[in-house]
Design an enzyme around this catalytic site. Structure first.
Site, mmCIF file in Angstrom:
data_model
loop_
_atom_site.group_PDB
_atom_site.id
_atom_site.type_symbol
_atom_site.label_atom_id
_atom_site.label_comp_id
_atom_site.label_asym_id
_atom_site.label_seq_id
_atom_site.Cartn_x
_atom_site.Cartn_y
_atom_site.Cartn_z
ATOM 1 N N GLN A 113 -9.502 9.388 -5.300
ATOM 2 C CA GLN A 113 -9.201 10.029 -4.005
ATOM 3 C C GLN A 113 -10.344 10.892 -3.478
ATOM 4 O O GLN A 113 -10.611 10.911 -2.284
ATOM 5 C CB GLN A 113 -7.933 10.890 -4.167
ATOM 6 C CG GLN A 113 -7.615 11.828 -3.015
ATOM 7 C CD GLN A 113 -7.010 11.124 -1.810
ATOM 8 O OE1 GLN A 113 -5.856 10.760 -1.811
ATOM 9 N NE2 GLN A 113 -7.811 10.938 -0.766
ATOM 10 N N HIS A 120 1.515 5.425 -2.068
ATOM 11 C CA HIS A 120 1.031 6.506 -2.948
ATOM 12 C C HIS A 120 2.236 7.138 -3.627
ATOM 13 O O HIS A 120 2.785 8.129 -3.139
ATOM 14 C CB HIS A 120 0.255 7.551 -2.139
ATOM 15 C CG HIS A 120 -1.016 7.025 -1.577
ATOM 16 N ND1 HIS A 120 -2.241 7.179 -2.203
ATOM 17 C CD2 HIS A 120 -1.257 6.282 -0.465
ATOM 18 C CE1 HIS A 120 -3.177 6.579 -1.480
ATOM 19 N NE2 HIS A 120 -2.597 6.028 -0.427
ATOM 20 N N HIS A 179 -9.319 1.803 -0.204
ATOM 21 C CA HIS A 179 -9.207 2.495 1.065
ATOM 22 C C HIS A 179 -10.576 2.332 1.720
ATOM 23 O O HIS A 179 -11.577 2.785 1.179
ATOM 24 C CB HIS A 179 -8.920 3.975 0.848
ATOM 25 C CG HIS A 179 -7.512 4.279 0.467
ATOM 26 N ND1 HIS A 179 -6.955 3.856 -0.704
ATOM 27 C CD2 HIS A 179 -6.550 4.969 1.126
ATOM 28 C CE1 HIS A 179 -5.695 4.265 -0.747
ATOM 29 N NE2 HIS A 179 -5.422 4.946 0.340
ATOM 30 N N GLU A 230 -11.219 4.357 6.594
ATOM 31 C CA GLU A 230 -10.062 5.033 7.201
ATOM 32 C C GLU A 230 -10.615 6.178 8.039
ATOM 33 O O GLU A 230 -10.589 7.341 7.650
ATOM 34 C CB GLU A 230 -9.078 5.547 6.139
ATOM 35 C CG GLU A 230 -7.780 6.051 6.773
ATOM 36 C CD GLU A 230 -6.782 6.574 5.758
ATOM 37 O OE1 GLU A 230 -7.103 6.595 4.555
ATOM 38 O OE2 GLU A 230 -5.676 6.978 6.172
ATOM 39 N N ASP A 274 2.363 3.288 2.908
ATOM 40 C CA ASP A 274 1.330 4.273 2.608
ATOM 41 C C ASP A 274 1.929 5.593 2.110
ATOM 42 O O ASP A 274 1.647 6.023 1.002
ATOM 43 C CB ASP A 274 0.420 4.503 3.827
ATOM 44 C CG ASP A 274 -0.935 5.107 3.471
ATOM 45 O OD1 ASP A 274 -1.191 5.301 2.274
ATOM 46 O OD2 ASP A 274 -1.730 5.383 4.398
ATOM 47 N N HIS A 320 0.840 -1.208 0.000
ATOM 48 C CA HIS A 320 0.000 0.000 0.000
ATOM 49 C C HIS A 320 0.873 1.255 0.000
ATOM 50 O O HIS A 320 1.492 1.606 1.001
ATOM 51 C CB HIS A 320 -0.935 0.019 1.215
ATOM 52 C CG HIS A 320 -1.941 1.126 1.141
ATOM 53 N ND1 HIS A 320 -3.285 0.902 0.926
ATOM 54 C CD2 HIS A 320 -1.810 2.472 1.222
ATOM 55 C CE1 HIS A 320 -3.923 2.054 0.894
ATOM 56 N NE2 HIS A 320 -3.042 3.037 1.073
HETATM 57 FE FE FE2 Z 1 -3.465 5.124 1.308
#
Ligand code: FE2
Length: 426
Positions: free
Chosen positions: A150, A57, A208, A211, A307, A55
């Site tokens: 996102q 970005h 995701h 969260e 992440d 995971h």
């Molecule tokens: Fe993430």
């Protein structure tokens, strides 16, 4: 053989020699009797298959401070900040930052990364950039891309069309963010739409999911149920699942068997969860990471992801999955010997299975990708965030580093200090 590494200790404790022919591991055996062009002696050190980050970005990495620093340090300011940065992104700069991160990753023995890429920008500039990076780093890193809406699949105009275009361009996995939709109902609807799209396209899913510290954020239940309905078992992952930390225990006792039945895997992101969750709490302040031990006990595969590294959400990090495992171990209180080893698995074998990596492992027929660590075993590797003495990709050395030692100038004490209690045979 082209290379034999003698006296390697594997993560399961076996002491073996590893024989490599071309790009493949040809033999793994004690006292291997074979000729080789080159021989190395690991001196009993741990030799493992590479680290895997399930995971990440990469479109945001190394952008810390652009256009400004996240003042509150919260998830929501991070998302807003990324929204400010997005229109200013230039493809060349994004590619350069990602390539620099990949250099760090290789030096850390991190040779497979699943990265989410934001598709809530009609230009799909980040998608193009990371597809380019994926091609360029393919000889040394397996990069898997997730189409990530996102700003919300339904909340962000055009997001679903953009996601479909990204998949058509070559992005591998379907992403989502149900807890960021306007309502719980719309979050559930986004899960249904995305799972149906993935089933129709024959793709994996990694969302995701929840969260949040909101115990009523239960999109993981919908994700598991849609996985069962559509026959997607073994192809779906729930990332973060932090609301599970705050959920009612009775509800979780029903949820865990459902997740296990659905074959949905879980990814916790310890460095980020411990810094971003519990921000609305005074004291006591929740940790926010999902229930790792309980998920594992229920038979759910759990990986730890990095992440973020130096981006709008997190100003630290360096691509070191042992740092991730170290934090996961502490936050989940996984201090038993078996649990510490599970933390090592959570940054190696488990994410390799989640990504569906072929030929991963140290066994005959596997790809000759491995990492020689300055540690005796997985627990010592985590304790020391051990130096990567040697990183091999397809049989070729791609990174080397010296063991961690220091020279002392103390009266009556040894001249060097070694952080390993008993260095074996080196
Ligand atoms: Fe993430």
């Amino acid at each position: 053989m082209d290379l034999i590494i003698r006296n390697a200790t594997l993560a399961d404790g076996r002491r073996v020699d590893i024989g490599i022919a071309g790009e493949t591991i040809a033999a793994v055996a004690p006292a291997l009797d074979a000729r080789a062009v080159r021989k190395l002696d690991a001196g009993g050190d741990l030799v493992t298959a590479p680290f895997v980050d399930a995971h990440f970005h990469m479109d945001a990495t190394l952008s810390y401070g652009l256009p400004r620093v996240n003042a509150s340090g919260t998830l929501l300011e991070g998302i807003a900040l990324w929204g400010e940065l997005k229109p200013q992104l230039a493809q060349d700069a994004l590619v350069e930052r990602a390539l620099q991160y990949c250099d760090w990753a290789v030096a850390r023995g991190l040779l497979a990364i699943r990265t989410h890429v934001d598709v809530c920008d009609a230009r799909l500039l980040a998608v193009e950039a990371l597809l380019d990076v994926k091609r360029r780093v393919a000889p040394w890193i397996d990069l898997q891309l997730v189409a990530f809406p996102q700003d919300g699949l339904l909340r962000s105009p055009g997001a679903f069309d953009n996601l479909k275009r990204a998949i058509a361009m070559g992005v591998d996995v379907v992403g989502g963010i149900p807890h960021f939709e306007r309502t719980m109902a719309q979050g559930a609807e986004s899960v249904r739409l995305l799972c149906e799209f993935a089933a129709q396209q024959g793709l994996m899913v990694d969302m995701h999911c929840d969260e949040s510290d909101d115990p009523l954020s239960r999109h993981i239940e919908t994700l598991a149920s849609e996985t069962l309905r559509l026959g997607l078992q073994g192809r779906v992952t729930g990332s973060h699942l932090t609301s599970m930390h705050s959920m009612d225990n009775y509800y979780v006792s029903k949820l865990l068997p459902l997740i296990a039945e659905s074959g949905v895997a879980a990814i916790a992101n310890p460095l980020i969860n411990i810094t971003l969750q519990g921000r609305h709490d005074t004291y006591p302040k929740r940790r926010g990471m999902t229930r790792v031990l309980e998920l594992l006990a229920a038979g759910v595969p759990v990986a730890f992801g990095h992440d973020c590294v130096m981006d709008p959400w997190y100003g630290l990090g360096s691509g070191d999955m042992l740092e991730v495992a170290h934090m996961g171990l502490h936050v989940a209180q996984m201090t038993g010997q078996a649990a510490m080893r599970q933390c090592f698995d959570a940054v190696t074998a488990t994410p390799a299975r989640i990504l569906g990596l072929q030929g991963y492992g140290i066994a005959p027929g596997c790809k000759a990708d491995l990492v020689w660590l300055d540690a005796a075993d997985p627990v010592e590797a985590i304790r020391l965030r051990a130096a990567r003495r040697l990183v091999l990709r397809r049989g070729r050395v791609v990174s080397e580093a010296p063991p961690a030692r220091a020279t002392l100038s103390l009266p009556g004490r040894p001249a060097t200090v070694d952080f390993r209690l008993s260095r074996k045979e080196s």
